[in-house]
Structures are given as C-alpha cells and as structure tokens.
Design an enzyme around this catalytic site. Structure first.
Site, PDB file in Angstrom:
ATOM      1  CD  GLU A   1      -2.778  -0.289   2.703  1.00 34.66           C
ATOM      2  OE1 GLU A   1      -4.009  -1.134   3.075  1.00 34.66           O
ATOM      3  OE2 GLU A   1      -2.863   0.672   3.148  1.00 34.66           O
TER       4      GLU A   1
ATOM      5  CG  ASP B   1      -4.480   8.508   7.737  1.00 35.21           C
ATOM      6  OD1 ASP B   1      -3.749   7.064   8.919  1.00 35.21           O
ATOM      7  OD2 ASP B   1      -4.261   9.205   6.906  1.00 35.21           O
TER       8      ASP B   1
END
Lengths: 274, 421
Positions: free
Chosen positions: A49, A60
């Site tokens: 990824e 995040d």
C-alpha cells in the site's frame, strides 16, 4: 485475473495469509521511499500500500500525519506517486500495488484522468478513506472500467444491516478497519477479530485484510490467520521516523531498518499457516 | 462548475438538478444531502452509521411536536430570544444612504449567534442518548457556546482549538475552562480552525458510540449543513417579522459575513424565495483577494472535498488544502458551507470580500456611531455596507446580521491599531 486476485489465490494455495506493508510516497524523500518500495517484495511483502499525502488526513493518527507532512514538504504529489509505481513496475509485474489516500487530491487531478493514469502506471487498487459507499459513484465506474479495484472499508460500526450495502459491487479485497479510531493508536484484541471476521466472511467471498493497529509480527500473524491479510503501516513508519536525523533526513541505514522490520513481519505471517 | 469529466461518473450525484420544490430555493438538500453538486457525506466508514443515525434522529425530532416547543423555551428563557432588530440611525446618517438595521445576535447569551445551533444540537444529542460532547472552535465563540450548553445539561465537553487560536483567544479559552470544558490545543497542520476540525473528527471516530459532535457551522457531512441552517434560520425568520413590523416591508439588501457561513445561512434562508431581496455574503479578504493571505473560498477557491462535504475550498493545484488568513479567527477557514457554494453557482447570493483593514475601520465606525462594539466577523459585513449604503436611496433598507459582540477582539484590534493595553 488481476494482480490482487492472482496474489490472494496463490497465497491460498500456499495455505497462508498475506502481509500488506505500507509506505508513504516521498517520505522522507523520493529516493528513500523508492528504495523502500523496491525492497519490500524481496523482504516479504505480498501486497504493498502506498500512502498519498494529504494536508488534512482526518482518519490518521500522529504517525501517518507526520509522514504526510514530511512527504508534502519533500514535494509529494499524486503524479509523482504514479511515477514511483511506473518505476517499480519495470522490475516487478506481480506484486499488487494499492494507493491509499483521501479524495480531494484525486478530484483535483480529475477522477477519470487519474484512473487512466493509475492503470497505465500499474496501480491495482485504490483505498479512499473519505469515500464511503454512499459517494462511491464518483470513483468506482472510471476505476472499474480500467481494471482498478476500489477497496471498500468495513468498520466495527458497520452493522449487519449495512454490510450488504457496503460490500455491494466491491472488488479486490475488503479492508477491515479493526478498531473504532484513527490509525496507529489502539490494537484490536484477538477476541475482537475472532468475532468480527466471520461476520464479514458470511457476507462476502472476497479476501479480508485487517488494518489499523496491527504492529508486531505476532499481531500480523494473528490477523493474517483470522482473516486473509494483515496491513502494517504505522509501525513501519515509526521505524522510518526513528531512523531520521534531527533535520528529518534519511540516514544511510533508514531503508535497511524498515526492510528488516518487513522481514520480521513476513516471518511472523509465514509461520502462521492456516 | 466542477470541471471533471462527468460523462463517465454515473449516478444521480452529478447529473441531476437539485431537488427543489416547484419554484423554491429553500427545499434543499436532496436525499443524499446535496445542494446541487455540493454537500454530501464524505466521511470514513466508521462514522457513516453514526452520521445516518444523526440524520434519522434529527428527522424524528422535527416530526415530534414536543421538540420545537422545548427548543423555543430554551431559546426564549435561556438564550434571550428574540434578539432585537435595531435601526442604526447614526450609522445610517454617517453613510448617508440606505437605512441600516442590525439583527442583534450579539445580544444572545454568550454573545453570538452560535448558541442557536448549540441549543438545538444538544437537545438532539440528549434524545440520542449521547453522554459526551465534542466541538471544534476557531475564535472560541462556538466553543464557549458549546461549553455553555454542556454546563447547562451537565454533559462532559471537549473542545478542540488550534494552538495558534488558543494563544490569540486567551479570554475565550479561560471562559470555556470555567464552564467545565476541556480545551485541547491542536498542534497538527497549521494549528488553526481546520486542524481543530480534523482533530474533532478523529476524536469522534474513536468515540463514536457515546459522543456527539456539535459542529459549529453549516459545513461537515450531511445532515449538519441542513441542521445547523435550520437552527440558525430563527435569525432570518425573526428579522423578517420584525422588519415587517417596523417598516411594513422586506429589506432591499440583506448582508452577513461568511467564514463557514452559519450566521449568513441563518439570515439568508428565510429570504431565498423573496427575489426582491438582494443577498450579499461577505468573505474575509484578509490582506487582499489578490494576495495569498485571505479566507475567500468562493471568490478565490474551487470545488473539492474536505471535512465531509463537497464545497469550494482554498487549495493548490494538487488538491492540497491551503491555509486561510483573516484578522478574524472566526472567518479563518479555507472552506465554506456547501449550501453557500450552491447559492453562489446558481447566483442567488452575491459573494464579495472585505479586507482586514476595511473590517477594522468598520469596527471603529460602528463602535463610535452606535455604541455597539461588533465582533471582527460582522465588521466585515459592516465594511461592505459602508461601500453600498451611500449609493442607495434613503428609502431603501439594508438588513445586517450583527452576529457577535467584539469584546473578544479588543486585544487583536488594539494590536492592529498599534495600541498597547
């Protein structure tokens, strides 16, 4: 068969789950992240990824936020991230590459043009954190037309009534966000995973990857055994960040430290045969 | 208009016109939370079920005949509504043109319009059984209003505030703490309002089961833009009735400042279907619209997705969000509510800018002529009135939303004027 489907089929035949490793494109600079990307398959990453930096990464935690900040300061853009993938594909035509990021840079690029360029570069999947199923028609048709999977996220809050809607038309694999929270914070317990994965399994035939809070080889092994893949991101970024000098620049051993950790994670996942 | 190739991007989202009633501009959003191409629900899957639950709970509350009377009672006896409509005689004389009326939202409890929506949302949170409240704040007005309603109902409250704003709005930080709120300084990004909103969303994702997020403006994922607008529309509804009583007619122009746009949406919405009323939203032009130091998302931005909705944003050519600048912390936001983006594109509302210096001058003019110290946010609206009122007839009427009082800003103003306190 797409690279993602081929890789999961091969691992199934091998009788083990997948290790999906994460790196943020251009963190802390183009050359270092390119070297990490190149080295990941040999170190044991089954899928990769690549994070695409955004100024406002609302899902995040601090680790990925800071990585994005370093990447943007170094000049990361979507176009440059696609260039990395093109470069990678010259040597590796088998390891699936999934880009992970937020919607706005893709909108700014233009979704159709982005999917065209991403497919040409050799991107296999997209994970767009702030694109829930309700809004997915922005990206799914142009992506699918070019053979790119738009990976759906399933969360602990996605109940059984909602699950079919989220999974409808999904492809590639399912990304199970194992905690209610942001990246790099809490870790789901084995019991939580053992309860969650069969629930999703009943609703889809696609492979299921577990992400958010998977840090150690043991946790990766458990996730890969219970589900089909473990995604490790923040733990690898922490290693990278810890290796930088006080100006935030890579040191000579930065790439090796990150890849060593990928090897340990891969060993963990490989020992956890199903 | 959005510039991507929509031919391949199917679905009703981009291709159908907004679902409005016969000829009404007031019936948005559609079932997907869209105002034309703007709005929507661009949040992580973890939050989606909760967003849908909020929408359902809000519709249920609206359908419950007990909800509005309960809210009205708090607005009357706690907030102090209706707020007065004031004919600004000396300001009108000073500008020498149209009659200027102030809708006095600065007289609400806590000193701004923000509490209208906080009161509605906390009643909703209680109905939903939520036991913890979070909010973001820029200048601190929304944080104070949220902390206030949390104190009123005894709910724990966490307010996210950019570290830069914590430093420049110390009185409001202390006020929130006195009210029992925890104020969390946000150091990520540029440490201002947009980063505070990111952090509040991160908190919400992590505490999705027991927490309600009181968003301070007409932005965020659906249903927030609609819900906050509905709660703020009390401003325009009252003003319309009050002006009718005072003058027997509609205003010629209604003016409000715009950051996220909640006070403007609250003033404008009841007038959207009155075509004789010219509506003007005033964005913060900072150091000037042609510098890179402003907060004018509509005048200088382009459509994108941030904080759960598609709207006009200040962003670079790669889709990275740019920092806004305004002397007013409450306007210092690189986005704008999606309904404003739509009203901009359909042309119903005009969006203009006023600079820091123009707002400072208007701030002083209002203070000296009316004995009212306005917040720096509505001082931007006043600045625009200073440009248009002299050219209008003396029988014409301008209605302005005086959305907050300026006590919080005296330190900023003193510094800008070179005065040491």
């Amino acid at each position: 068969m797409s690279r993602i489907a081929a890789r999961f089929a091969a691992l199934k035949a091998e009788g083990r789950g997948a290790l999906i490793t994460f790196l943020e494109a251009w963190d802390p600079d183009a050359a270092t992240s390119m070297a990490i990307l190149r080295g990941m398959p040999a170190a044991g990453a089954d899928l990769i990824e690549i994070g695409c930096a955004f100024t406002d990464p609302m899902a995040d935690g601090p680790t990925v936020q800071l990585a994005g900040g370093r990447a943007l300061a170094a000049g990361a853009t979507l176009a440059r991230t696609l260039a990395m993938v093109r470069e990678f594909r010259r040597e590796d035509d088998a390891t699936p590459i999934v880009l992970m990021g937020y919607l706005n840079p893709i909108l700014s690029y233009d979704p159709v043009r982005f999917c065209t360029d991403a497919a040409a570069a050799g991107v296999d999947g997209l994970i767009v954190v702030d694109l829930p199923t309700e809004e997915a028609d922005l990206l799914v048709p142009p992506a699918r037309a070019r053979g790119i999977d738009v990976i759906r996220l399933v969360a602990p809050t996605t109940d059984d009534a909602r699950l079919p809607l989220v999974l409808e038309g999904s492809s590639g694999f399912i990304y199970y966000v194992s905690i209610t929270g942001i990246t790099g914070t809490r870790t789901a317990s084995g019991a939580e995973l053992a309860a969650a994965i069969p629930r999703i399994r009943k609703a889809t035939d696609l492979p299921i990857a577990v992400g958010f809070g998977v840090r150690s080889p043991a946790q990766a092994a458990e996730a890969a055994r219970t589900a089909d893949a473990a995604v490790v991101a923040s733990a690898l970024i922490d290693t990278l960040a810890g290796s930088l000098d006080d100006q935030g620049r890579a040191r000579p051993d930065t790439v090796r430290l990150v890849l060593d950790q990928v090897r340990m994670l891969a060993d963990g996942v490989r020992e956890a045969r199903k | 208009m959005l510039r991507y190739d929509t031919a391949e991007i199917g679905g009703p989202a981009l291709n159908h016109p907004i679902t409005t009633g016969a000829n009404s501009l007031r019936s948005g959003p559609d079932s997907r939370g869209r105002f034309g191409e703007f709005g929507g629900r661009f949040v992580a899957e973890t939050l989606m079920p909760l967003i849908l639950e909020v929408e359902q709970a809000y519709r249920a509350a609206r359908a419950d005949p007990a909800f509005q009377p309960e809210l009205d009672a708090y607005l009357k006896n706690y907030v102090g509504r209706p707020s007065p409509l004031w004919f600004a005689r000396r300001l009108t004389e000073a500008l020498g043109g149209a009659k200027i009326y102030f809708k006095r939202e600065e007289l609400n409890h806590t000193g701004a319009h923000k509490i209208n929506s906080c009161m509605g949302q906390i009643l909703l949170a209680r109905r939903m059984g939520k036991t913890r409240i979070i909010a973001e704040t820029g200048a601190g007005q929304h944080g104070v209003a949220t902390a206030t309603v949390c104190a009123l109902f005894g709910l724990p409250c966490t307010v996210y505030m950019g570290a830069v704003d914590v430093a420049r709005q110390a009185p409001n930080v202390f006020r929130m703490k006195l009210l029992g709120a925890e104020v969390v300084p946000v150091t990520s990004g540029a440490a201002t309002l947009k980063d505070a909103m990111n952090e509040a969303l991160r908190d919400w994702v992590a505490n999705v089961r027991d927490t309600y997020y009181i968003i301070g403006t007409v932005a965020g994922p659906h249903p927030f833009p609609m819900m906050v607008r509905d709660f703020q529309s009390v401003i325009g509804d009252e003003a319309k009735a009050q002006l009718h009583e005072a003058e027997g007619r509609l205003p010629d122009v209604a003016v409000a400042c715009i950051g996220g746009g909640s006070n403007a949406m609250g003033l404008f919405h009841p007038f959207l279907d009155d075509p004789s009323v010219r509506l003007i939203g005033v964005e913060a032009a900072g150091h000037g619209l042609d510098t890179n130091q402003h907060a004018a998302s509509l005048s200088r931005g382009r459509p994108g997705v941030l904080h759960g909705n598609r709207t006009y944003l200040l962003q670079d050519e790669n889709g990275q969000i740019q920092e806004a600048h305004s002397i007013s912390a409450g306007l210092d936001y690189p986005g704008i509510g999606p309904e404003h983006s739509w009203l901009h594109e359909v042309g119903r509302v005009e969006y203009v800018g006023a600079t820091d210096n123009e707002a400072l001058e208007a701030f002083q003019l209002c203070t000296r002529t009316e004995g009212i110290i306005p917040a720096l946010e509505p001082a931007h609206a006043l600045a625009h009135i200073g440009k248009i009122a002299p050219g209008m007839g003396k029988d014409q009427i301008i209605l302005m939303n005086l959305s907050g009082r300026g006590d919080k800003d005296i330190f900023t103003v003193a510094e800008a004027l070179g005065v040491k306190l």
